[in-house]
Design an enzyme around this catalytic site. Structure first.
Site, mmCIF file in Angstrom:
data_model
loop_
_atom_site.group_PDB
_atom_site.id
_atom_site.type_symbol
_atom_site.label_atom_id
_atom_site.label_comp_id
_atom_site.label_asym_id
_atom_site.label_seq_id
_atom_site.Cartn_x
_atom_site.Cartn_y
_atom_site.Cartn_z
ATOM 1 N N TYR A 138 8.854 -24.989 9.116
ATOM 2 C CA TYR A 138 7.636 -25.507 9.736
ATOM 3 C C TYR A 138 7.940 -26.597 10.757
ATOM 4 O O TYR A 138 7.036 -27.095 11.418
ATOM 5 C CB TYR A 138 6.661 -26.029 8.676
ATOM 6 N N LYS A 185 15.001 -21.115 -3.526
ATOM 7 C CA LYS A 185 15.712 -19.859 -3.285
ATOM 8 C C LYS A 185 17.199 -20.194 -3.095
ATOM 9 O O LYS A 185 17.861 -19.688 -2.175
ATOM 10 C CB LYS A 185 15.105 -19.180 -2.040
ATOM 11 N N ASP A 242 3.863 -23.599 0.459
ATOM 12 C CA ASP A 242 2.664 -23.119 1.141
ATOM 13 C C ASP A 242 2.159 -21.855 0.455
ATOM 14 O O ASP A 242 0.987 -21.727 0.099
ATOM 15 C CB ASP A 242 3.028 -22.838 2.613
ATOM 16 N N ASP A 246 -1.075 -21.556 -2.573
ATOM 17 C CA ASP A 246 -2.248 -20.690 -2.390
ATOM 18 C C ASP A 246 -2.348 -19.686 -3.532
ATOM 19 O O ASP A 246 -3.440 -19.412 -4.029
ATOM 20 C CB ASP A 246 -2.171 -19.937 -1.053
#
Ligand code: NAD
Length: 487
Positions: A138, A185, A242, A246
């Site tokens: 980002y 990850k 992110d 959600d």
């Protein structure tokens, strides 16, 4: 349900910047302010502009100077959703606000609400996702490498990891939680995602009251769906956070009832997770629950735990009884206008719901990070080679011949050619689909005498005679360990 006595008002008023925002923003902001006023929250609002109107006035960031000044002054903002105009090249005003104040931590509580039916109702879901908010992909550093190959840099810093991990621990301690799950990850991205894992093991060991665990992030997504009760606080890098925050919001009723906080050094901005819902804007039917829950986080942030608790109980009673709910959550077909819902919540102030989890909140002990350039020294550094990214429509064997010829007489040997992370020369078993973007790994034959720049420049000039190269990466070793990924 028993009545709870009205709380003593907090003496000094706190000034909060209120950004009503776009679409349903002004409606849910007004609704939230009404409930806070009725509960006698000692808040004084300083209204500020951001979003579509600011873009219309030609402010490229979507957040005018006066708005930034107000937030800098008050240190606390409650914000409605801001539209990101599509197709005008404007950046998001939300991102501008987060970056201006370096609000590096996004905190999203995920808690089952009474009366909001979901496939997970009754499971007692109650956890917090803490998402890094400013780094990772980002950072927005993207380049087309060739006309058909795009690249985005994933920037993860050690201090950025430490900040978000300490915030996760502080959130856990403030809410009396017991466990922090670090989801990464790291199995694939050993250096970037691996950094959060590694720093997590060091930093979280300093919090004896908290247990901690590591979970691979894809399994974390799976676990959040099959056994969400196991989570307490989950911390992640920006993009993983992110997506999973959600997903987590979906477990308990969706974006419309999900609150959030953006925290940085000395500045906190609270907002609903949902957007401006343009389809229903101006109709007076929007659900203000998410912004109201965000305002409760804000009240706790400024230390007004009692008023937050009082409003939380009134909201829970309202949702539990199921009367006067807005259309998106109403159990009957018809929902009521926003104002009728607000009036119901206000009428319920002073009542107590048995469903509000018993939780002793304390202020989040946010560490203040000094304003310096963070520099991490290494006791030893070695330059061992260079990866050169070249564009070529030839096959790997042909490329190896020209690159080996280019390296002849230079300080390097060609060690490997890769395509999108897979070795394609020397040949290995298997079949790699080839595109015109290759990574050629050159290793120094012997350690360079100086900083190696002259040798690298010489190599690039030699390669440049035959190939278009786009960028290079130095292959370094810090403290005796390879600081680059293998093919
Ligand atoms: P959205 O959240 O606005 O709407 C998604 C769906 O949920 C719509 O059906 C909407 O009517 C409904 N909804 C959302 N909030 C509701 C509420 N409080 N009450 C009742 N129904 C509600 O998402 P979108 O349509 O993708 O985005 C619209 C705009 O909002 C875009 O310009 C986007 O950039 C912006 N946005 C802003 C933020 C923010 O400011 N943090 C977040 C997301 C989207």
């Amino acid at each position: 349900m028993d009545s709870i006595p009205p709380q003593l008002p907090v003496r000094s008023k706190v000034t909060v910047t209120a950004i009503p925002g776009d679409g349903i923003g002004p409606e849910v902001m007004r609704a939230t302010q009404q409930v806070l006023a009725a509960a006698d929250a000692q808040v004084e609002w300083e209204e500020a502009l951001a979003g579509a109107e600011a873009f219309r006035r030609g402010i490229a960031s979507g957040a005018p100077r006066e708005t930034l000044d107000s937030i800098a002054r008050t240190g606390v903002a409650l914000k409605g959703p801001l539209e990101t105009p599509v197709g005008h090249g404007e950046k998001s005003a939300n991102v501008a606000l987060r970056k201006t104040f370096e609000m590096y931590g996004n905190v999203r509580p995920v808690r089952e609400l009474p009366g909001i039916r979901t496939p997970f109702s009754g499971r007692g879901i109650d956890f917090v996702v803490v998402r890094e908010n400013v780094e990772d992909v980002y950072a927005g550093i993207e380049h087309m490498q060739t006309p058909g190959v795009a690249q985005c840099l994933k920037i993860i810093t050690e201090v950025g990891c430490e900040r978000i991990l300490r915030l996760a621990a502080a959130v856990a301690e403030a809410e009396g939680r017991r466990k922090v799950t670090v989801a990464t990850k790291a199995n694939i991205m050993k250096l970037t995602e691996g950094m959060l894992k590694r720093v997590g093991e060091q930093v979280l060991a300093e919090y004896p009251s908290l247990s901690n665990e590591h979970m691979i992030v894809d399994n974390c997504a799976h676990q959040m769906v099959i056994r969400p009760e196991q989570f307490d606080v989950a911390v992640m890098t920006n993009m993983n956070g992110d997506i999973l925050s959600d997903l987590a919001a979906g477990l308990v009723g969706g974006l419309g009832v999900a609150p959030s906080a953006n925290l940085g050094d000395g500045v906190a901005m609270f907002e609903a997770v949902h957007g401006s819902a343009p389809q229903i804007a101006g109709k007076g039917i929007a659900n203000p629950t998410a912004l109201l829950l965000s305002a409760l986080m804000m009240l706790r942030h400024v230390g007004d735990f009692a008023t937050a608790r009082r409003i939380e109980h009134a909201l829970y009673v309202t949702l539990e009884e199921g009367r006067d709910l807005t259309g998106d959550i109403a159990r009957e077909a018809e929902g009521v206008p926003t104002q009728q819902f607000v009036d119901r919540v206000i009428a319920n102030l002073g009542r107590e719901s048995a469903l509000v989890p018993a939780r002793e909140y304390r202020p989040i002990a946010l560490k203040r990070w000094p304003q310096i350039t963070w520099y991490r020294a290494a006791s030893t550094r070695e330059l061992v080679g260079v990866d050169v990214f070249v564009e070529s429509e030839r096959d790997p064997r042909a490329i190896s011949i020209t690159l080996q010829a280019a390296a002849e007489g230079s300080a390097f040997d060609l060690a490997m050619i890769g395509s999108r992370g897979a070795q394609v020369w020397p040949e290995v078993a298997g079949h790699t689909f080839l595109v015109d973007h290759f990574r050629a790994r050159f290793m120094f034959r012997e350690p360079p005498k100086g900083n190696g720049i002259a040798e690298i420049t010489d190599l690039l000039q030699r390669i440049g005679r035959q190939h278009n190269w786009m960028h290079i990466e130095k292959l370094q070793r810090f403290d005796g360990a390879d600081a680059y990924s293998k093919a």
